[in-house]
Design a protein around this motif. Sequence first.
Motif, PDB file in Angstrom:
ATOM      1  N   THR A   1      -3.350 -11.587  19.255  1.00 21.86           N
ATOM      2  CA  THR A   1      -2.539 -11.340  18.078  1.00 21.86           C
ATOM      3  C   THR A   1      -3.008 -10.078  17.362  1.00 21.86           C
ATOM      4  OG1 THR A   1      -1.599 -12.321  16.068  1.00 21.86           O
ATOM      5  CG2 THR A   1      -3.943 -12.701  16.465  1.00 21.86           C
ATOM      6  N   GLN A   2      -2.112  -9.538  16.526  1.00 22.13           N
ATOM      7  CA  GLN A   2      -2.389  -8.311  15.778  1.00 22.13           C
ATOM      8  C   GLN A   2      -2.784  -8.695  14.349  1.00 22.13           C
ATOM      9  OE1 GLN A   2       0.737  -5.306  16.481  1.00 22.13           O
ATOM     10  NE2 GLN A   2       1.551  -6.664  18.068  1.00 22.13           N
ATOM     11  N   TYR A   3      -4.073  -8.664  14.063  1.00 24.19           N
ATOM     12  CA  TYR A   3      -4.541  -9.173  12.768  1.00 24.19           C
ATOM     13  C   TYR A   3      -4.238  -8.220  11.612  1.00 24.19           C
ATOM     14  CZ  TYR A   3      -8.556  -5.995  13.116  1.00 24.19           C
ATOM     15  OH  TYR A   3      -9.344  -4.886  13.221  1.00 24.19           O
ATOM     16  N   LEU A   4      -3.830  -6.997  11.896  1.00 19.24           N
ATOM     17  CA  LEU A   4      -3.453  -6.065  10.842  1.00 19.24           C
ATOM     18  C   LEU A   4      -1.949  -5.844  10.762  1.00 19.24           C
ATOM     19  CD1 LEU A   4      -6.263  -3.336  10.717  1.00 19.24           C
ATOM     20  CD2 LEU A   4      -5.759  -5.143   9.077  1.00 19.24           C
ATOM     21  N   GLU A   5      -1.175  -6.744  11.334  1.00 22.18           N
ATOM     22  CA  GLU A   5       0.263  -6.812  11.032  1.00 22.18           C
ATOM     23  C   GLU A   5       0.349  -7.660   9.771  1.00 22.18           C
ATOM     24  OE1 GLU A   5       4.148  -5.716  11.747  1.00 22.18           O
ATOM     25  OE2 GLU A   5       2.467  -5.250  13.066  1.00 22.18           O
ATOM     26  N   VAL A   6       0.375  -7.005   8.607  1.00 27.34           N
ATOM     27  CA  VAL A   6       0.045  -7.728   7.371  1.00 27.34           C
ATOM     28  C   VAL A   6       0.940  -7.305   6.198  1.00 27.34           C
ATOM     29  CG1 VAL A   6      -2.385  -7.998   8.012  1.00 27.34           C
ATOM     30  CG2 VAL A   6      -1.682  -6.004   6.653  1.00 27.34           C
ATOM     31  N   LEU A   7       0.863  -8.143   5.177  1.00 26.47           N
ATOM     32  CA  LEU A   7       1.309  -7.805   3.827  1.00 26.47           C
ATOM     33  C   LEU A   7       0.064  -7.543   2.985  1.00 26.47           C
ATOM     34  CD1 LEU A   7       3.069  -8.044   1.122  1.00 26.47           C
ATOM     35  CD2 LEU A   7       2.468 -10.476   1.252  1.00 26.47           C
ATOM     36  N   LEU A   8       0.052  -6.467   2.227  1.00 29.44           N
ATOM     37  CA  LEU A   8      -0.993  -6.227   1.241  1.00 29.44           C
ATOM     38  C   LEU A   8      -0.454  -6.707  -0.102  1.00 29.44           C
ATOM     39  CD1 LEU A   8      -2.347  -2.728   2.327  1.00 29.44           C
ATOM     40  CD2 LEU A   8      -3.080  -5.004   3.053  1.00 29.44           C
ATOM     41  N   ALA A   9      -0.951  -7.850  -0.525  1.00 28.18           N
ATOM     42  CA  ALA A   9      -0.344  -8.560  -1.653  1.00 28.18           C
ATOM     43  C   ALA A   9      -0.814  -8.039  -3.003  1.00 28.18           C
ATOM     44  CB  ALA A   9      -0.654 -10.052  -1.538  1.00 28.18           C
ATOM     45  N   ARG A  10       0.000  -8.317  -4.004  1.00 24.15           N
ATOM     46  CA  ARG A  10      -0.306  -7.943  -5.384  1.00 24.15           C
ATOM     47  C   ARG A  10      -1.361  -8.879  -5.974  1.00 24.15           C
ATOM     48  NH1 ARG A  10       4.375  -6.888  -9.782  1.00 24.15           N
ATOM     49  NH2 ARG A  10       5.078  -5.752  -7.945  1.00 24.15           N
ATOM     50  N   GLU A  11      -2.289  -8.311  -6.722  1.00 20.46           N
ATOM     51  CA  GLU A  11      -3.288  -9.124  -7.420  1.00 20.46           C
ATOM     52  C   GLU A  11      -2.674  -9.613  -8.732  1.00 20.46           C
ATOM     53  OE1 GLU A  11      -8.081  -9.035  -8.347  1.00 20.46           O
ATOM     54  OE2 GLU A  11      -6.980  -7.145  -8.244  1.00 20.46           O
ATOM     55  N   VAL A  12      -2.492 -10.929  -8.848  1.00 17.19           N
ATOM     56  CA  VAL A  12      -1.840 -11.508 -10.021  1.00 17.19           C
ATOM     57  C   VAL A  12      -2.855 -12.048 -11.025  1.00 17.19           C
ATOM     58  CG1 VAL A  12       0.287 -12.029  -8.793  1.00 17.19           C
ATOM     59  CG2 VAL A  12      -1.575 -13.705  -8.799  1.00 17.19           C
ATOM     60  N   ALA A  13      -4.079 -12.175 -10.597  1.00 15.47           N
ATOM     61  CA  ALA A  13      -5.198 -12.568 -11.463  1.00 15.47           C
ATOM     62  C   ALA A  13      -6.453 -12.101 -10.747  1.00 15.47           C
ATOM     63  CB  ALA A  13      -5.218 -14.080 -11.680  1.00 15.47           C
ATOM     64  N   PRO A  14      -7.569 -11.969 -11.456  1.00 11.16           N
ATOM     65  CA  PRO A  14      -8.784 -11.489 -10.793  1.00 11.16           C
ATOM     66  C   PRO A  14      -9.115 -12.311  -9.537  1.00 11.16           C
ATOM     67  CG  PRO A  14      -9.112 -11.533 -13.148  1.00 11.16           C
ATOM     68  CD  PRO A  14      -7.789 -12.185 -12.905  1.00 11.16           C
ATOM     69  N   GLY A  15      -9.072 -11.641  -8.383  1.00 17.11           N
ATOM     70  CA  GLY A  15      -9.385 -12.293  -7.118  1.00 17.11           C
ATOM     71  C   GLY A  15      -8.292 -13.164  -6.545  1.00 17.11           C
ATOM     72  N   LYS A  16      -7.094 -13.193  -7.172  1.00 12.93           N
ATOM     73  CA  LYS A  16      -5.986 -14.004  -6.682  1.00 12.93           C
ATOM     74  C   LYS A  16      -4.826 -13.100  -6.299  1.00 12.93           C
ATOM     75  CE  LYS A  16      -2.883 -17.846  -7.796  1.00 12.93           C
ATOM     76  NZ  LYS A  16      -2.457 -18.834  -8.809  1.00 12.93           N
ATOM     77  N   TYR A  17      -4.309 -13.284  -5.080  1.00 12.03           N
ATOM     78  CA  TYR A  17      -3.255 -12.415  -4.558  1.00 12.03           C
ATOM     79  C   TYR A  17      -2.048 -13.259  -4.175  1.00 12.03           C
ATOM     80  CZ  TYR A  17      -7.151  -9.190  -4.330  1.00 12.03           C
ATOM     81  OH  TYR A  17      -8.237  -8.415  -4.650  1.00 12.03           O
ATOM     82  N   GLN A  18      -0.876 -12.713  -4.411  1.00 14.39           N
ATOM     83  CA  GLN A  18       0.346 -13.485  -4.192  1.00 14.39           C
ATOM     84  C   GLN A  18       1.381 -12.636  -3.468  1.00 14.39           C
ATOM     85  OE1 GLN A  18       1.797 -15.974  -7.477  1.00 14.39           O
ATOM     86  NE2 GLN A  18       3.823 -15.048  -7.171  1.00 14.39           N
ATOM     87  N   ALA A  19       1.973 -13.221  -2.423  1.00 14.19           N
ATOM     88  CA  ALA A  19       3.022 -12.541  -1.667  1.00 14.19           C
ATOM     89  C   ALA A  19       4.333 -12.578  -2.440  1.00 14.19           C
ATOM     90  CB  ALA A  19       3.199 -13.213  -0.316  1.00 14.19           C
ATOM     91  N   PRO A  20       5.190 -11.566  -2.302  1.00 16.50           N
ATOM     92  CA  PRO A  20       6.523 -11.620  -2.929  1.00 16.50           C
ATOM     93  C   PRO A  20       7.306 -12.825  -2.420  1.00 16.50           C
ATOM     94  CG  PRO A  20       6.044  -9.427  -2.100  1.00 16.50           C
ATOM     95  CD  PRO A  20       4.961 -10.310  -1.581  1.00 16.50           C
ATOM     96  N   ALA A  21       8.157 -13.364  -3.255  1.00 16.79           N
ATOM     97  CA  ALA A  21       8.911 -14.571  -2.907  1.00 16.79           C
ATOM     98  C   ALA A  21       9.816 -14.369  -1.701  1.00 16.79           C
ATOM     99  CB  ALA A  21       9.731 -15.021  -4.115  1.00 16.79           C
ATOM    100  N   PHE A  22      10.316 -13.142  -1.492  1.00 15.35           N
ATOM    101  CA  PHE A  22      11.251 -12.914  -0.398  1.00 15.35           C
ATOM    102  C   PHE A  22      10.553 -12.801   0.960  1.00 15.35           C
ATOM    103  CE2 PHE A  22      10.188  -8.734  -2.142  1.00 15.35           C
ATOM    104  CZ  PHE A  22       9.834  -8.023  -1.013  1.00 15.35           C
ATOM    105  N   ILE A  23       9.229 -12.748   0.994  1.00 16.35           N
ATOM    106  CA  ILE A  23       8.493 -12.728   2.258  1.00 16.35           C
ATOM    107  C   ILE A  23       7.998 -14.147   2.521  1.00 16.35           C
ATOM    108  CG2 ILE A  23       6.433 -11.884   3.453  1.00 16.35           C
ATOM    109  CD1 ILE A  23       6.817  -9.231   2.085  1.00 16.35           C
ATOM    110  N   ASP A  24       8.577 -14.778   3.541  1.00 16.57           N
ATOM    111  CA  ASP A  24       8.271 -16.181   3.797  1.00 16.57           C
ATOM    112  C   ASP A  24       7.543 -16.414   5.119  1.00 16.57           C
ATOM    113  OD1 ASP A  24      10.256 -15.633   5.592  1.00 16.57           O
ATOM    114  OD2 ASP A  24      11.636 -17.191   4.907  1.00 16.57           O
ATOM    115  N   ASP A  25       7.071 -15.328   5.767  1.00 15.16           N
ATOM    116  CA  ASP A  25       6.410 -15.512   7.064  1.00 15.16           C
ATOM    117  C   ASP A  25       4.903 -15.243   7.009  1.00 15.16           C
ATOM    118  OD1 ASP A  25       6.434 -12.779   6.761  1.00 15.16           O
ATOM    119  OD2 ASP A  25       7.542 -12.340   8.599  1.00 15.16           O
TER     120      ASP A  25
END
Length: 299
Positions: free
Chosen positions: A119-143
């Motif tokens: 597998t390709q471990y860098l086929e990725v989303l770089l998520a937004r930091e929503v709190a210190p040390g917590k990252y969240q994917a956009p709602a429209f990305i479900d995979d």
Amino acid sequence: MRRLLALILALLLAGCAGTPRDTARIAVISAFEPELALLASKVVDARRQTINGVEFITGTLQGKPVVLFLSGISMVNAAMNTQLALDRFHVSHIVFSGIAGGVNPELKVGDVIVAQRWTQYLEVLLAREVAPGKYQAPAFIDDAKLPNFGMIHPRPVGVRSAGRSGEEKIQFFGADAQLLAIARRAAADVKLERCDAGRHCLDHQPRIVIGGNGVSGAAFVDNAAFREYTFKVFEASVLDMETAAVAHVAYSNRVPFIAFRSLSDLAGGGGGENEIATFFQIAADNSARVLLAFLAAWK
């Protein structure tokens, strides 16, 4: 006019003769020269030609018609030059040989891994930091369903391929089951080396491991925390910079694929500095030895 047309036709035929497609060949690939050296030295009736700056060696290896070449280091080089070979030669199977970083803590430098899936471990989303040390994917990305490493959220890759309609989302590309079976038979007869010609020696006897997962990405990894992450999330044994890209191209072209990777280092998991400078030749030659035994066992 007829003489001119005849000359043009002769030149076209001469150009085609330099890239034979009549003989079905096994593509034997390594990323850089020291990984391919032992294999290239064993080719019988070797012929060399250069296409788009890449040297291809045709001939026979362990009695099998082959085309050997260097993919170059990196996922892009690996994908590009594997497809180049498929476009210019009649490639029946793809076999990769080279070095890699060890991820599974039970494995040691010099071991040869023949992974069942990549597998390709860098086929990725770089998520937004929503709190210190917590990252969240956009709602429209479900995979992005696998556990993240900080802002890095792995995702499957979209693939379009021969004989399949539409786009598939694929996390793992599998090695061919029949080729894995041959590798299992061949492994029993291979003696791996502990030392290289420069008298660099391992303090243990390396072994061959068939099965498990491998991961690839466009990064040289020398980080203990990320090594641990790839082991836990992907259940990976081995990590490199090319194999999953080659597996992706093989899948898209419906060509059977297998890879042999020997551990030159522990991807940041060792007690001191990265081991690759000391042990890469032992690892490269051990991988090549297993590949040679594999070809010999292939009836």
